[in-house]
Design a protein around this motif. Structure first.
Motif, PDB file in Angstrom:
ATOM      1  N   MET A 151       0.780  -1.185  -0.148  1.00  0.00           N
ATOM      2  CA  MET A 151      -0.193   0.124  -0.075  1.00  0.00           C
ATOM      3  C   MET A 151       1.031   1.100   0.001  1.00  0.00           C
ATOM      4  SD  MET A 151      -3.270   0.784   2.615  1.00  0.00           S
ATOM      5  CE  MET A 151      -4.005  -1.053   2.578  1.00  0.00           C
ATOM      6  N   GLY A 152       2.117   1.161  -0.564  1.00  0.00           N
ATOM      7  CA  GLY A 152       3.008   2.544  -0.719  1.00  0.00           C
ATOM      8  C   GLY A 152       3.369   2.892   0.664  1.00  0.00           C
ATOM      9  N   ARG A 153       3.932   2.187   1.525  1.00  0.00           N
ATOM     10  CA  ARG A 153       4.350   2.495   2.863  1.00  0.00           C
ATOM     11  C   ARG A 153       3.199   3.258   3.715  1.00  0.00           C
ATOM     12  NH1 ARG A 153       9.254   3.731   4.600  1.00  0.00           N
ATOM     13  NH2 ARG A 153       8.557   5.643   5.325  1.00  0.00           N
ATOM     14  N   LYS A 154       1.831   2.540   3.526  1.00  0.00           N
ATOM     15  CA  LYS A 154       0.726   2.829   4.153  1.00  0.00           C
ATOM     16  C   LYS A 154       0.453   4.329   3.584  1.00  0.00           C
ATOM     17  CE  LYS A 154      -0.268  -0.556   6.710  1.00  0.00           C
ATOM     18  NZ  LYS A 154      -1.602  -1.318   6.339  1.00  0.00           N
ATOM     19  N   MET A 155       0.544   4.692   2.288  1.00  0.00           N
ATOM     20  CA  MET A 155      -0.002   5.981   1.692  1.00  0.00           C
ATOM     21  C   MET A 155       0.627   7.109   2.305  1.00  0.00           C
ATOM     22  SD  MET A 155      -4.072   5.451   0.977  1.00  0.00           S
ATOM     23  CE  MET A 155      -4.767   4.052   0.060  1.00  0.00           C
ATOM     24  N   GLU A 156       1.819   7.006   2.724  1.00  0.00           N
ATOM     25  CA  GLU A 156       2.774   8.173   3.343  1.00  0.00           C
ATOM     26  C   GLU A 156       2.405   9.395   2.633  1.00  0.00           C
ATOM     27  OE1 GLU A 156       7.176   9.151   4.897  1.00  0.00           O
ATOM     28  OE2 GLU A 156       6.520   7.079   4.719  1.00  0.00           O
ATOM     29  N   TRP A 157       2.532   9.209   0.933  1.00  0.00           N
ATOM     30  CA  TRP A 157       2.275  10.475   0.177  1.00  0.00           C
ATOM     31  C   TRP A 157       0.868  11.246   0.575  1.00  0.00           C
ATOM     32  CZ3 TRP A 157      -2.543   9.702  -2.387  1.00  0.00           C
ATOM     33  CH2 TRP A 157      -2.760   8.492  -2.497  1.00  0.00           C
ATOM     34  N   ALA A 158      -0.290  10.543   0.850  1.00  0.00           N
ATOM     35  CA  ALA A 158      -1.497  11.177   1.134  1.00  0.00           C
ATOM     36  C   ALA A 158      -1.502  12.137   2.540  1.00  0.00           C
ATOM     37  CB  ALA A 158      -2.530  10.037   1.567  1.00  0.00           C
ATOM     38  N   GLY A 159      -0.278  11.836   3.310  1.00  0.00           N
ATOM     39  CA  GLY A 159      -0.091  12.652   4.634  1.00  0.00           C
ATOM     40  C   GLY A 159       0.565  13.971   4.366  1.00  0.00           C
ATOM     41  N   LYS A 160       1.157  13.984   3.238  1.00  0.00           N
ATOM     42  CA  LYS A 160       1.997  15.104   2.745  1.00  0.00           C
ATOM     43  C   LYS A 160       1.086  16.481   2.760  1.00  0.00           C
ATOM     44  CE  LYS A 160       5.749  12.747   2.343  1.00  0.00           C
ATOM     45  NZ  LYS A 160       6.770  12.946   3.444  1.00  0.00           N
ATOM     46  N   GLU A 161       1.521  17.482   3.280  1.00  0.00           N
ATOM     47  CA  GLU A 161       1.014  18.735   3.362  1.00  0.00           C
ATOM     48  C   GLU A 161       0.530  19.254   1.886  1.00  0.00           C
ATOM     49  OE1 GLU A 161       1.498  23.305   4.891  1.00  0.00           O
ATOM     50  OE2 GLU A 161       3.114  21.769   5.048  1.00  0.00           O
ATOM     51  N   LYS A 162       1.259  19.140   0.763  1.00  0.00           N
ATOM     52  CA  LYS A 162       1.086  19.451  -0.532  1.00  0.00           C
ATOM     53  C   LYS A 162       0.122  18.484  -1.252  1.00  0.00           C
ATOM     54  CE  LYS A 162       5.239  22.294  -0.710  1.00  0.00           C
ATOM     55  NZ  LYS A 162       6.430  22.559  -1.274  1.00  0.00           N
ATOM     56  N   HIS A 163      -0.326  17.598  -0.708  1.00  0.00           N
ATOM     57  CA  HIS A 163      -1.174  16.436  -1.269  1.00  0.00           C
ATOM     58  C   HIS A 163      -2.371  17.192  -1.948  1.00  0.00           C
ATOM     59  CE1 HIS A 163      -3.531  13.062  -2.823  1.00  0.00           C
ATOM     60  NE2 HIS A 163      -4.318  13.185  -1.691  1.00  0.00           N
ATOM     61  N   MET A 164      -2.560  17.410  -3.286  1.00  0.00           N
ATOM     62  CA  MET A 164      -3.664  18.091  -3.876  1.00  0.00           C
ATOM     63  C   MET A 164      -3.895  19.432  -3.265  1.00  0.00           C
ATOM     64  SD  MET A 164      -6.486  14.764  -4.226  1.00  0.00           S
ATOM     65  CE  MET A 164      -7.569  15.770  -5.138  1.00  0.00           C
ATOM     66  N   ARG A 165      -2.982  20.202  -3.014  1.00  0.00           N
ATOM     67  CA  ARG A 165      -2.808  21.333  -2.558  1.00  0.00           C
ATOM     68  C   ARG A 165      -3.228  21.645  -1.130  1.00  0.00           C
ATOM     69  NH1 ARG A 165      -4.562  25.297  -7.775  1.00  0.00           N
ATOM     70  NH2 ARG A 165      -2.811  24.560  -9.090  1.00  0.00           N
ATOM     71  N   GLY A 166      -3.348  20.468  -0.462  1.00  0.00           N
ATOM     72  CA  GLY A 166      -3.789  20.505   1.072  1.00  0.00           C
ATOM     73  C   GLY A 166      -5.349  20.585   1.203  1.00  0.00           C
ATOM     74  N   ILE A 167      -6.035  20.589   0.040  1.00  0.00           N
ATOM     75  CA  ILE A 167      -7.614  20.643   0.170  1.00  0.00           C
ATOM     76  C   ILE A 167      -8.317  19.532   0.884  1.00  0.00           C
ATOM     77  CG2 ILE A 167      -9.696  20.883  -1.381  1.00  0.00           C
ATOM     78  CD1 ILE A 167      -8.045  22.558  -3.170  1.00  0.00           C
ATOM     79  N   PRO A 168      -7.780  18.137   0.511  1.00  0.00           N
ATOM     80  CA  PRO A 168      -8.563  17.146   1.066  1.00  0.00           C
ATOM     81  C   PRO A 168      -8.261  17.170   2.534  1.00  0.00           C
ATOM     82  CG  PRO A 168      -7.522  16.264  -0.949  1.00  0.00           C
ATOM     83  CD  PRO A 168      -7.012  17.567  -0.624  1.00  0.00           C
ATOM     84  N   ARG A 169      -7.277  17.456   2.972  1.00  0.00           N
ATOM     85  CA  ARG A 169      -6.590  17.408   4.268  1.00  0.00           C
ATOM     86  C   ARG A 169      -7.753  18.591   5.150  1.00  0.00           C
ATOM     87  NH1 ARG A 169      -0.536  18.815   6.859  1.00  0.00           N
ATOM     88  NH2 ARG A 169      -0.430  16.603   6.199  1.00  0.00           N
ATOM     89  N   LYS A 170      -7.752  19.668   4.626  1.00  0.00           N
ATOM     90  CA  LYS A 170      -8.495  20.682   5.276  1.00  0.00           C
ATOM     91  C   LYS A 170     -10.127  20.446   5.439  1.00  0.00           C
ATOM     92  CE  LYS A 170      -5.595  24.531   3.651  1.00  0.00           C
ATOM     93  NZ  LYS A 170      -5.395  25.870   2.711  1.00  0.00           N
ATOM     94  N   LEU A 171     -10.664  19.510   4.391  1.00  0.00           N
ATOM     95  CA  LEU A 171     -11.897  19.098   4.274  1.00  0.00           C
ATOM     96  C   LEU A 171     -11.914  18.135   5.261  1.00  0.00           C
ATOM     97  CD1 LEU A 171     -12.957  18.776   0.447  1.00  0.00           C
ATOM     98  CD2 LEU A 171     -13.586  20.723   2.053  1.00  0.00           C
ATOM     99  N   VAL A 172     -11.064  17.127   5.795  1.00  0.00           N
ATOM    100  CA  VAL A 172     -11.121  16.235   6.759  1.00  0.00           C
ATOM    101  C   VAL A 172     -11.241  17.013   8.200  1.00  0.00           C
ATOM    102  CG1 VAL A 172      -9.807  14.525   7.861  1.00  0.00           C
ATOM    103  CG2 VAL A 172     -10.123  14.277   5.550  1.00  0.00           C
ATOM    104  N   PHE A 173     -10.414  17.905   8.400  1.00  0.00           N
ATOM    105  CA  PHE A 173     -10.319  18.566   9.690  1.00  0.00           C
ATOM    106  C   PHE A 173     -11.365  19.420   9.879  1.00  0.00           C
ATOM    107  CE2 PHE A 173      -5.887  17.192   9.716  1.00  0.00           C
ATOM    108  CZ  PHE A 173      -5.570  16.811  11.102  1.00  0.00           C
ATOM    109  N   LEU A 174     -11.969  20.052   8.771  1.00  0.00           N
ATOM    110  CA  LEU A 174     -13.192  20.543   9.012  1.00  0.00           C
ATOM    111  C   LEU A 174     -14.446  19.919   9.384  1.00  0.00           C
ATOM    112  CD1 LEU A 174     -13.367  23.290   6.033  1.00  0.00           C
ATOM    113  CD2 LEU A 174     -13.316  23.843   8.342  1.00  0.00           C
TER     114      LEU A 174
END
Length: 285
Positions: free
Chosen positions: A1-24
């Motif tokens: 699973m690609g080191r447990k999707m470490e790439w998805a935890g990056k701040e710049k992943h899709m400009r940070g939009i998915p992360r912001k939505l999750v935290f909202l």
């Protein structure tokens, strides 16, 4: 699973939009449960908020707490006045791999939520502990549950696992360590609600209490020297079966496994003592 999707935890992943939505979404859920559906009281909240918002640049924050339910995180951060909707200020947290990373969808979601997978029983030098260490080296905020698993008993703080202590020791900069103790989440999300299962939704009209301590200071260079001397003269540490831990070099000192055990034990005991004092204070107040 690609080191447990470490790439998805990056701040710049899709400009940070998915992360912001999750935290909202998760932040709003936490505030609704903690402040609207239940009653939450917090001791010394200002200290935590100040350290989250405005600690010195480059200084990491490491918060530690007991573990009463599977919803401790995010509900811990849902109290009034805490910036739980801000993804940039949010904590990173060590999360159980077997619960939060069981499939692609969960892994992606929890990665966006700044969660780091930890395999229980795999030791303090497992792969993703290096990721947690990197977060601290970047000056970020990391939260851990050093008891290692959920316990809903009204009992003293259990012996802390050494993974948290190892992060304190190995960091480039010694983090600000802030102990916390809470109660009430075991009633909001009981492990055995009906047919030995958790309820499908958090329960309401419960009293949550969060006790936040004062920052702990560790003089790591001095503690390293003491640990080296003590481990050489203490049969308990020098005779323990080796787990093949790497030698740690820092501040001009090499820590072998015996010295590491001694140092991690000392730090963990100090944190546990303060957590137990907070638990006793909570029970008496």
């Amino acid at each position: 699973m690609g080191r447990k999707m470490e790439w998805a935890g990056k701040e710049k992943h899709m400009r940070g939009i998915p992360r912001k939505l999750v935290f909202l979404a998760v932040g709003a859920f936490a505030k609704a449960v903690a402040t609207l559906l239940n009653t939450t009281s917090v001791h010394n909240a200002d200290t935590l908020i100040r350290l989250v918002r405005s600690r010195p640049p480059g200084i990491p924050l490491l918060t530690v707490s007991n573990h009463m339910s599977t919803l401790d995180d995010p509900l811990l951060w849902g109290f009034k006045g805490f910036p739980s909707l801000d993804a940039n200020l949010a904590r990173w947290v060590l999360s159980a791999e077997d619960i939060c990373f069981k499939n692609y969808a969960l892994t992606y979601f929890f990665r966006l939520g700044k969660c780091i997978p930890i395999t229980r029983g795999a030791g303090i030098y497992q792969e993703h502990m290096n990721e947690a260490l990197q977060c601290l080296n970047n000056g970020a905020w990391l939260h851990t549950f050093p008891e290692g698993k959920v316990s809903q008993e009204d009992a003293p703080i259990r012996r802390l696992k050494w993974g948290t202590a190892s992060l304190i020791v190995r960091g480039h900069v010694t983090p600000i360590v802030l102990p916390m103790v809470h109660s009430g989440f075991e009633e909001v999300m009981p492990e055995k609600f009906f047919l030995d299962r958790r309820p499908p939704f958090p329960l309401c009209n419960k009293k949550i209490k969060i006790m936040i301590g004062q920052p702990l200071e560790f003089d790591i260079p001095k503690m390293r020297q003491v640990a080296i001397s003590k481990s050489r003269g203490d049969h308990l540490f020098s005779s323990t079966t080796s787990r093949g831990w790497p030698v740690i070099s820092s501040h001009g000192l090499d820590l072998d496994e015996a010295a590491q055990r001694c140092l991690y034990s000392t730090i963990s005991q100090q944190i546990q003592t303060v957590m137990e004092e907070l638990r006793s204070l909570a029970k008496s107040s």
